[in-house]
Enzyme design. Sequence first.
Site, mmCIF file in Angstrom:
data_model
loop_
_atom_site.group_PDB
_atom_site.id
_atom_site.type_symbol
_atom_site.label_atom_id
_atom_site.label_comp_id
_atom_site.label_asym_id
_atom_site.label_seq_id
_atom_site.Cartn_x
_atom_site.Cartn_y
_atom_site.Cartn_z
ATOM 1 N N HIS A 155 -0.402 3.831 5.211
ATOM 2 C CA HIS A 155 -0.517 2.390 4.935
ATOM 3 C C HIS A 155 0.698 1.590 5.382
ATOM 4 O O HIS A 155 0.914 0.466 4.930
ATOM 5 C CB HIS A 155 -0.788 2.175 3.444
ATOM 6 C CG HIS A 155 -2.141 2.675 3.014
ATOM 7 N ND1 HIS A 155 -2.479 2.911 1.702
ATOM 8 C CD2 HIS A 155 -3.246 2.976 3.737
ATOM 9 C CE1 HIS A 155 -3.740 3.355 1.644
ATOM 10 N NE2 HIS A 155 -4.218 3.404 2.857
ATOM 11 N N ASN B 227 1.848 5.506 0.203
ATOM 12 C CA ASN B 227 2.911 4.598 -0.221
ATOM 13 C C ASN B 227 3.633 3.988 0.969
ATOM 14 O O ASN B 227 3.715 4.587 2.039
ATOM 15 C CB ASN B 227 3.913 5.335 -1.113
ATOM 16 C CG ASN B 227 3.281 5.785 -2.410
ATOM 17 O OD1 ASN B 227 2.200 5.335 -2.756
ATOM 18 N ND2 ASN B 227 3.945 6.670 -3.122
ATOM 19 N N SER C 222 -5.096 7.527 -7.347
ATOM 20 C CA SER C 222 -6.380 7.375 -8.028
ATOM 21 C C SER C 222 -7.521 7.851 -7.125
ATOM 22 O O SER C 222 -8.649 7.988 -7.572
ATOM 23 C CB SER C 222 -6.600 5.918 -8.423
ATOM 24 O OG SER C 222 -6.567 5.097 -7.271
ATOM 25 N N ASN D 297 -1.439 14.407 -12.121
ATOM 26 C CA ASN D 297 -1.704 13.014 -12.507
ATOM 27 C C ASN D 297 -1.902 12.974 -14.025
ATOM 28 O O ASN D 297 -2.498 13.889 -14.584
ATOM 29 C CB ASN D 297 -2.996 12.550 -11.789
ATOM 30 C CG ASN D 297 -3.137 11.039 -11.741
ATOM 31 O OD1 ASN D 297 -3.092 10.370 -12.771
ATOM 32 N ND2 ASN D 297 -3.304 10.501 -10.547
ATOM 33 N N ASP E 29 6.789 2.715 0.328
ATOM 34 C CA ASP E 29 8.132 2.497 -0.226
ATOM 35 C C ASP E 29 9.253 3.287 0.432
ATOM 36 O O ASP E 29 10.424 3.109 0.098
ATOM 37 C CB ASP E 29 8.125 2.761 -1.739
ATOM 38 C CG ASP E 29 7.631 4.168 -2.081
ATOM 39 O OD1 ASP E 29 7.828 5.101 -1.272
ATOM 40 O OD2 ASP E 29 7.042 4.345 -3.170
ATOM 41 N N ALA F 72 4.468 12.921 -12.508
ATOM 42 C CA ALA F 72 4.791 13.648 -11.275
ATOM 43 C C ALA F 72 6.192 14.265 -11.307
ATOM 44 O O ALA F 72 6.361 15.438 -10.966
ATOM 45 C CB ALA F 72 4.657 12.714 -10.079
HETATM 46 P P1 NAD Z 1 -3.291 3.547 -7.551
HETATM 47 O O1 NAD Z 1 -2.477 2.465 -8.156
HETATM 48 O O2 NAD Z 1 -4.698 3.310 -7.253
HETATM 49 O O3 NAD Z 1 -3.232 4.821 -8.528
HETATM 50 C C1 NAD Z 1 -2.063 5.267 -9.102
HETATM 51 C C2 NAD Z 1 -2.306 6.636 -9.711
HETATM 52 O O4 NAD Z 1 -1.076 7.154 -10.170
HETATM 53 C C3 NAD Z 1 -3.255 6.646 -10.904
HETATM 54 O O5 NAD Z 1 -4.201 7.675 -10.752
HETATM 55 C C4 NAD Z 1 -2.335 6.921 -12.100
HETATM 56 O O6 NAD Z 1 -2.973 7.670 -13.109
HETATM 57 C C5 NAD Z 1 -1.259 7.720 -11.439
HETATM 58 N N1 NAD Z 1 0.047 7.714 -12.097
HETATM 59 C C6 NAD Z 1 0.636 6.748 -12.839
HETATM 60 N N2 NAD Z 1 1.852 7.131 -13.235
HETATM 61 C C7 NAD Z 1 2.054 8.367 -12.740
HETATM 62 C C8 NAD Z 1 3.135 9.307 -12.801
HETATM 63 N N3 NAD Z 1 4.278 9.046 -13.450
HETATM 64 N N4 NAD Z 1 2.984 10.488 -12.163
HETATM 65 C C9 NAD Z 1 1.840 10.786 -11.502
HETATM 66 N N5 NAD Z 1 0.803 9.949 -11.411
HETATM 67 C C10 NAD Z 1 0.912 8.755 -12.014
HETATM 68 O O7 NAD Z 1 -2.507 3.991 -6.270
HETATM 69 P P2 NAD Z 1 -2.991 4.715 -4.943
HETATM 70 O O8 NAD Z 1 -3.975 5.767 -5.263
HETATM 71 O O9 NAD Z 1 -1.767 5.047 -4.207
HETATM 72 O O10 NAD Z 1 -3.812 3.673 -4.066
HETATM 73 C C11 NAD Z 1 -3.680 2.305 -4.013
HETATM 74 C C12 NAD Z 1 -2.789 1.670 -2.950
HETATM 75 O O11 NAD Z 1 -1.579 1.370 -3.562
HETATM 76 C C13 NAD Z 1 -2.360 2.409 -1.733
HETATM 77 O O12 NAD Z 1 -2.975 1.820 -0.666
HETATM 78 C C14 NAD Z 1 -0.815 2.171 -1.608
HETATM 79 O O13 NAD Z 1 -0.528 1.668 -0.324
HETATM 80 C C15 NAD Z 1 -0.560 1.137 -2.598
HETATM 81 N N6 NAD Z 1 0.699 1.069 -3.359
HETATM 82 C C16 NAD Z 1 1.860 1.648 -2.936
HETATM 83 C C17 NAD Z 1 2.998 1.599 -3.725
HETATM 84 C C18 NAD Z 1 4.249 2.253 -3.226
HETATM 85 O O14 NAD Z 1 4.505 2.280 -2.029
HETATM 86 N N7 NAD Z 1 5.073 2.822 -4.123
HETATM 87 C C19 NAD Z 1 2.959 0.962 -4.957
HETATM 88 C C20 NAD Z 1 1.767 0.354 -5.368
HETATM 89 C C21 NAD Z 1 0.651 0.438 -4.555
#
Ligand code: NAD
Length: 252
Positions: A116, A99, A193, A217, A101, A235
């Site tokens: 990242h 993340n 994911s 998850n 954030d 989570a």
């Molecule tokens: P992803 O979007 O691929 O996967 C998100 C995962 O979170 C899924 O497996 C989903 O089932 C799960 N999920 C959804 N709600 C949930 C909850 N309440 N509790 C627990 N799990 C939950 O995200 P990723 O695997 O982090 O990879 C993708 C890219 O997304 C990364 O490179 C990251 O940099 C970026 N990203 C970051 C943010 C952030 O900083 N918050 C937000 C969006 C994407």
Amino acid sequence: MIEEAAKLIAHSRFLIAFTGAGISAESGIPTFRGHGGLWENYRVEEVATPEAFRRNPSLVWDFYKMRIRKMKDAKPNKAHLALAELEKMGILKAVITQNIDDLHRRAGSENVIELHGNIYRVKCTSCDYRENLKESGRLDEFLDEGELPGCPKCGSLLRPDVVWFGEPLPEQALDEAFNLARRADLCLVIGTSAQVFPAAYIPMLVKDEGGRIIEINPDNTGITHLADIILRGKAGEIMDGLLKKIRHEVRR
Ligand code: NAD
Ligand code: ZN
């Protein structure tokens, strides 16, 4: 399952956490994939690649300023806070996050490895200039500025200091993460994911070296088949329940 997880955690030797967008979902920050995913409103190739930035920096900066504003208003949730507390208890050794954030740090976690990048950091597209806008106190001014941001040192265009699709990860952070994964006897994999590489190698490396994995998850992921314990759910809710049981386990 949750009792077993609490025992493993409380008696672990070197616990690490590997987190993704899902850990911040309960803070109101959308994930990339799945329902309500961020990419449903934007096309990735238009906002999160180096080519996109070369083609249309204004569009990319609009997107990132929107994300900064959203993330700025978000608050760490119970999952971020539980990880920070586990670190203070001396149980959790590091958080490796995909993340950007900043919510782990805001929750109080100290040993955070950001694979990242970070939404508050910018870097120059020409020279070695880097700035953390939160630390420099320039964040609000930066967000209000209508023009494209220029480098204070050389005048070139500034860009977000995040890793875009097709870009390599910061070498030092990745090395550190791999080293931690090799040392870990237990890894909490929360809200990812596990589809984005090389980050997704981290839990695999833990497993290769004989460590165990606890996945948190609501859905199946790319590493579910490797998980020793699977806790299905959100989570924040799961980590809150788990933390209570861990405290109890530690006191025994
Ligand atoms: P992803 O979007 O691929 O996967 C998100 C995962 O979170 C899924 O497996 C989903 O089932 C799960 N999920 C959804 N709600 C949930 C909850 N309440 N509790 C627990 N799990 C939950 O995200 P990723 O695997 O982090 O990879 C993708 C890219 O997304 C990364 O490179 C990251 O940099 C970026 N990203 C970051 C943010 C952030 O900083 N918050 C937000 C969006 C994407
Ligand atoms: Zn510069």
